[in-house]
Write a protein that holds these residues in place. Structure first.
Motif, short mmCIF file in Angstrom:
data_model
loop_
_atom_site.label_atom_id
_atom_site.label_comp_id
_atom_site.label_asym_id
_atom_site.label_seq_id
_atom_site.Cartn_x
_atom_site.Cartn_y
_atom_site.Cartn_z
N GLU A 1 -38.61 12.77 3.63
CA GLU A 1 -38.05 13.74 2.98
C GLU A 1 -36.55 13.34 2.95
OE1 GLU A 1 -39.12 16.31 1.15
OE2 GLU A 1 -41.14 15.56 1.68
N LYS A 2 -36.05 12.72 4.08
CA LYS A 2 -34.64 12.18 3.99
C LYS A 2 -34.42 11.31 2.79
CE LYS A 2 -31.00 10.07 6.83
NZ LYS A 2 -30.91 9.62 8.33
N LEU A 3 -35.23 10.36 2.49
CA LEU A 3 -35.34 9.13 1.65
C LEU A 3 -35.33 10.06 0.16
CD1 LEU A 3 -35.04 6.36 0.98
CD2 LEU A 3 -37.65 6.23 1.23
N ARG A 4 -36.32 10.82 0.14
CA ARG A 4 -36.58 11.58 -1.16
C ARG A 4 -35.12 12.54 -1.60
NH1 ARG A 4 -40.94 12.94 -3.69
NH2 ARG A 4 -42.34 12.58 -1.83
N LYS A 5 -34.49 13.19 -0.49
CA LYS A 5 -33.24 13.88 -0.76
C LYS A 5 -32.27 12.77 -1.50
CE LYS A 5 -34.01 17.57 2.13
NZ LYS A 5 -33.68 18.30 3.40
N LEU A 6 -32.28 11.62 -0.78
CA LEU A 6 -31.21 10.54 -1.25
C LEU A 6 -31.43 10.27 -2.71
CD1 LEU A 6 -29.01 8.81 -0.34
CD2 LEU A 6 -30.70 7.25 0.51
N PHE A 7 -32.74 10.03 -3.08
CA PHE A 7 -33.06 9.74 -4.41
C PHE A 7 -32.96 10.77 -5.42
CE2 PHE A 7 -35.51 5.79 -2.92
CZ PHE A 7 -35.16 5.22 -4.04
N ILE A 8 -33.19 11.99 -5.01
CA ILE A 8 -32.77 13.32 -5.83
C ILE A 8 -31.28 13.36 -6.22
CG2 ILE A 8 -32.79 15.79 -5.77
CD1 ILE A 8 -35.42 15.85 -4.38
N ARG A 9 -30.45 13.06 -4.95
CA ARG A 9 -28.97 13.22 -5.43
C ARG A 9 -28.53 11.77 -6.21
NH1 ARG A 9 -27.12 13.09 0.00
NH2 ARG A 9 -26.51 10.92 0.00
N GLU A 10 -29.02 10.54 -5.71
CA GLU A 10 -28.31 9.59 -6.35
C GLU A 10 -29.13 8.90 -7.88
OE1 GLU A 10 -25.51 8.22 -5.06
OE2 GLU A 10 -25.50 9.86 -3.60
N PHE A 11 -30.43 9.38 -8.02
CA PHE A 11 -31.07 8.90 -9.22
C PHE A 11 -31.94 10.06 -9.66
CE2 PHE A 11 -34.25 5.72 -10.96
CZ PHE A 11 -33.54 5.47 -11.89
N PRO A 12 -31.26 11.01 -10.05
CA PRO A 12 -32.09 12.50 -10.39
C PRO A 12 -33.16 12.06 -11.62
CG PRO A 12 -29.71 12.53 -11.10
CD PRO A 12 -29.79 11.29 -10.51
N GLU A 13 -33.09 11.09 -12.40
CA GLU A 13 -33.74 10.72 -13.40
C GLU A 13 -35.19 10.45 -12.91
OE1 GLU A 13 -29.64 9.57 -14.38
OE2 GLU A 13 -30.92 9.05 -12.68
N ALA A 14 -35.53 10.04 -11.64
CA ALA A 14 -36.55 9.60 -11.12
C ALA A 14 -37.56 10.88 -11.18
CB ALA A 14 -36.56 9.11 -9.88
N GLU A 15 -39.06 10.56 -11.18
CA GLU A 15 -39.86 11.70 -10.81
C GLU A 15 -40.39 11.47 -9.54
OE1 GLU A 15 -44.12 13.10 -12.98
OE2 GLU A 15 -42.75 12.03 -14.11
N HIS A 16 -40.51 12.73 -8.89
CA HIS A 16 -41.00 12.48 -7.62
C HIS A 16 -42.62 12.95 -7.54
CE1 HIS A 16 -37.17 12.00 -5.61
NE2 HIS A 16 -36.80 12.41 -6.76
N ARG B 1 -36.18 2.61 -17.23
CA ARG B 1 -37.57 2.69 -16.68
C ARG B 1 -38.07 3.71 -16.31
NH1 ARG B 1 -38.21 -2.99 -13.59
NH2 ARG B 1 -40.59 -2.48 -13.71
N ASP B 2 -39.27 4.06 -16.31
CA ASP B 2 -40.05 5.41 -15.86
C ASP B 2 -40.12 4.87 -14.30
OD1 ASP B 2 -40.01 6.60 -18.19
OD2 ASP B 2 -42.18 5.42 -18.53
#
Length: 114
Positions: free
Chosen positions: A65-80, A52-53
Motif C-alpha cells: 500500500e505504501k508503494l501504491r500510494k507513491l505511484f498514485i502520487r507520482e504517476f497518476p496515469e498508471a492503472e492499479h 505506455r499502458d
C-alpha cells in the motif's frame, strides 16, 4: 524492449514477476521494484514508461500500500490492479484469481488459469 510490449506491469518482487509471467499470454514487460523504492528510483522507472499502458500490481499489505500510494502520487496515469486482501501477496494468490484481475484490465491470460 520489444515493440509489441505496449503494456507494462509493475510488481514488487521476483516471485511476483514469475507468477504474473506464467499467467500472462500477451507480450508485456514486467518490472520489479524490489519493495518500497526512493523517489529517484521511481523516476528512473517511470520516465521510459510515459507513453505506455502501465499497471501497478502490488501486495495487499502495508509495504504494498505504501508503494501504491507513491505511484498514485507520482504517476497518476498508471492503472492499479488489486488482489483480494485475503491472499496478501501477489505471489501467493491463486492463478485463477490473478488471471481474473489481469483479464479485468484487458491483459490476455492463458486459458488454463480461467
Amino acid at each position: 524492449m520489444n515493440e509489441q510490449e505496449e503494456k507494462v506491469i509493475i510488481v514488487e518482487g521476483a516471485s511476483d514477476k514469475q507468477k504474473v509471467k506464467e499467467i500472462v499470454k500477451e507480450h508485456v514487460e514486467i518490472i520489479c521494484t524490489n519493495g518500497t523504492i526512493s523517489l529517484t528510483k521511481l523516476d528512473e522507472i517511470i520516465d521510459p514508461l510515459l507513453h505506455r499502458d502501465v499497471y501497478v500490481l502490488v501486495d495487499a499489505d502495508k509495504a504494498g500500500e505504501k508503494l501504491r500510494k507513491l505511484f498514485i502520487r507520482e504517476f497518476p496515469e498508471a492503472e492499479h490492479l488489486y488482489i483480494d486482501r485475503m491472499y496478501k501477496e501477489v505471489a501467493c494468490a491463486p492463478g485463477k484469481h490473478l488471471a481474473s484481475v489481469l483479464l479485468s484490465a484487458n491483459i490476455d491470460v492463458h486459458a488454463e488459469y480461467l
